[in-house]
Enzyme design. Structure first.
Site, PDB file in Angstrom:
ATOM      1  N   ARG A   1       0.906  -1.217  -0.196  1.00 19.43           N
ATOM      2  CA  ARG A   1      -0.296  -0.006  -0.132  1.00 19.43           C
ATOM      3  C   ARG A   1       0.993   1.609   0.321  1.00 19.43           C
ATOM      4  NH1 ARG A   1      -2.904  -3.493   1.782  1.00 19.43           N
ATOM      5  NH2 ARG A   1      -0.546  -4.182   2.219  1.00 19.43           N
ATOM      6  N   THR A   2       1.642   1.574   0.984  1.00 20.89           N
ATOM      7  CA  THR A   2       2.594   2.632   0.698  1.00 20.89           C
ATOM      8  C   THR A   2       3.296   3.065  -0.227  1.00 20.89           C
ATOM      9  OG1 THR A   2       2.718   1.569   3.287  1.00 20.89           O
ATOM     10  CG2 THR A   2       4.273   4.236   2.370  1.00 20.89           C
TER      11      THR A   2
ATOM     12  N   LYS B   1      25.233  -3.806  -1.754  1.00 18.04           N
ATOM     13  CA  LYS B   1      27.100  -4.137  -1.698  1.00 18.04           C
ATOM     14  C   LYS B   1      27.586  -3.551  -0.566  1.00 18.04           C
ATOM     15  CE  LYS B   1      26.760  -3.572  -6.267  1.00 18.04           C
ATOM     16  NZ  LYS B   1      26.228  -2.146  -7.750  1.00 18.04           N
TER      17      LYS B   1
ATOM     18  N   ARG C   1      11.186   4.365   2.683  1.00 20.30           N
ATOM     19  CA  ARG C   1      11.123   2.732   3.938  1.00 20.30           C
ATOM     20  C   ARG C   1      12.355   2.084   4.826  1.00 20.30           C
ATOM     21  NH1 ARG C   1       5.652  -1.022   4.681  1.00 20.30           N
ATOM     22  NH2 ARG C   1       5.107   1.322   4.835  1.00 20.30           N
TER      23      ARG C   1
ATOM     24  N   HIS D   1       5.498   5.919  11.218  1.00 17.37           N
ATOM     25  CA  HIS D   1       4.796   5.967  10.281  1.00 17.37           C
ATOM     26  C   HIS D   1       4.261   7.175  10.400  1.00 17.37           C
ATOM     27  CE1 HIS D   1       3.890   3.663   6.320  1.00 17.37           C
ATOM     28  NE2 HIS D   1       3.677   2.905   6.918  1.00 17.37           N
TER      29      HIS D   1
HETATM   30  C1  NCD Z   1       2.125  -0.494   8.282  1.00 17.85           C
HETATM   31  C2  NCD Z   1       3.705  -0.546   8.738  1.00 17.85           C
HETATM   32  O1  NCD Z   1       4.055  -0.490   7.221  1.00 17.85           O
HETATM   33  O2  NCD Z   1       3.914  -0.028   9.372  1.00 17.85           O
HETATM   34  N1  NCD Z   1       1.789  -1.010   6.564  1.00 17.85           N
HETATM   35  C3  NCD Z   1       1.189   0.043   6.003  1.00 17.85           C
HETATM   36  O3  NCD Z   1       1.993   0.994   5.706  1.00 17.85           O
HETATM   37  N2  NCD Z   1      -0.058   0.184   5.608  1.00 17.85           N
HETATM   38  C4  NCD Z   1       1.308  -1.647   9.311  1.00 17.85           C
HETATM   39  C5  NCD Z   1       1.796  -3.392   9.121  1.00 17.85           C
HETATM   40  O4  NCD Z   1       2.745  -4.141   8.534  1.00 17.85           O
HETATM   41  O5  NCD Z   1       1.263  -4.091  10.206  1.00 17.85           O
END
Ligand code: NCD
Length: 306
Positions: free
Chosen positions: A51-52, A80, A101, A129
């Site tokens: 999703r993100t 690397k 991320r 997040h």
């Molecule tokens: C979340 C995350 O990555 O922290 N997912 C997301 O970005 N929608 C929640 C999760 O992974 O449980």
């Protein structure tokens, strides 16, 4: 230059402006179709995401821009031995804005300190997040018409769940917020959040282990996945993984206007039979993620539409 590293990087007023922009984007998509013409978003994902990453890409494409990036550490020069600091210096030459991320807490802060372009924290380990939080706030705001005066139940892995940590930080700034923190004793909210955020703001909250007992008082129930990848051993995870399962029976205990949110991905914590309940809003929440990220990209790039 502005980054988004923590949900507190935007004041309550700025957050509201961003949510209003996201609401307008949802209503008038075509008005925003060329705001980012010729611009590029880099998505640097050293950890898995569906999703993100895709909602960031969809957001930039919907604004007329383009995207580049990688979706795992293995396919980048991190494999690397390249540092985040070096990766970001280089990405600054290839794009106008980036979302990162990374499994290490604080990695987005390191990236921002070396970056020549706005950096968005798309999740740093078990820490924060903030764009999920903006998504959650937009979802709650669109359902309830406000962000204060409600009891929010947070259920599941409150120790490692970064979405929970960021959401608590953001919501304590609104009046009349109460929390019910529902978790196994081993996965309670970390002390630093309980003391430095909840207690410091004088927020009313209760910690409990039983979900049924909390249901009837909640206005929002925020379910979360047990964060398998952050456990030190698999046995512990297996013991916890089915601790909570929200099903139709439990939903009967809830108010008519209690909404269920989940950042997704879900594993077993919400039974699929709940998906048809009109109070299940986690797919709507995923959709809100695109509008809010469009608004965020525009805001960080200082772009406006007449
Ligand atoms: C979340 C995350 O990555 O922290 N997912 C997301 O970005 N929608 C929640 C999760 O992974 O449980």
């Amino acid at each position: 230059m502005r980054h988004l590293l923590s949900p507190l990087d935007f004041s309550v007023e700025e957050t509201q402006k961003l949510l209003d922009l996201a609401c307008d984007i949802e209503k008038n998509r075509s008005k925003y179709a060329h705001v980012c013409d010729g611009m590029k978003l880099a998505t640097l994902f050293f950890e898995p995401s569906t999703r993100t990453r895709l909602s960031f890409e969809s957001a930039m494409l919907s604004l007329g821009g383009s995207v580049l990036g990688f979706s795992s550490a293995d396919s980048s020069s991190a494999a690397k031995g390249e540092s985040v600091a070096d990766t970001i210096r280089m990405i600054s030459c290839y794009s106008d804005i980036c979302a990162i991320r990374h499994p290490k807490e604080g990695s987005a802060f390191v990236a921002a300190s070396k970056s020549l372009i706005p950096v968005i924290n798309a999740g740093d380990g078990g820490h924060q997040h903030p764009t999920q939080t903006l998504t959650d706030l937009l979802t709650i705001y669109s359902l309830k018409g406000e962000l204060g005066n409600m009891t929010v139940g947070l259920c599941g892995d409150l120790k490692f769940g970064r979405t929970v940590h960021s959401l608590i930080h953001a919501l304590v700034r609104y009046p009349g917020i109460k929390f019910v923190l529902i978790s196994p004793p081993e996965l309670r909210v970390p002390d630093y959040i309980r003391e430095d955020v909840l207690d410091a703001h004088g927020i009313e909250y209760r910690e409990m282990t039983n979900l049924e007992d909390a249901m009837e008082e909640l206005d929002i129930l925020y379910m979360t996945r047990i964060q398998r990848e952050r456990f030190f051993n698999e046995e512990e995870y297996l013991r916890m993984k089915d601790y909570y399962v929200l099903d139709k029976e439990k939903m009967k205990l809830a108010k008519e206007d209690m909404y269920v949110l989940h950042p997704l991905p879900r594993v077993n914590e919400i039974s699929v039979e709940v998906d048809d309940d009109p109070r299940a809003k986690y797919f709507r929440q995923a959709q809100c993620g695109v509008y809010v990220r469009m608004a965020l990209i525009m805001t960080l790039l200082g772009l406006e539409v007449e």
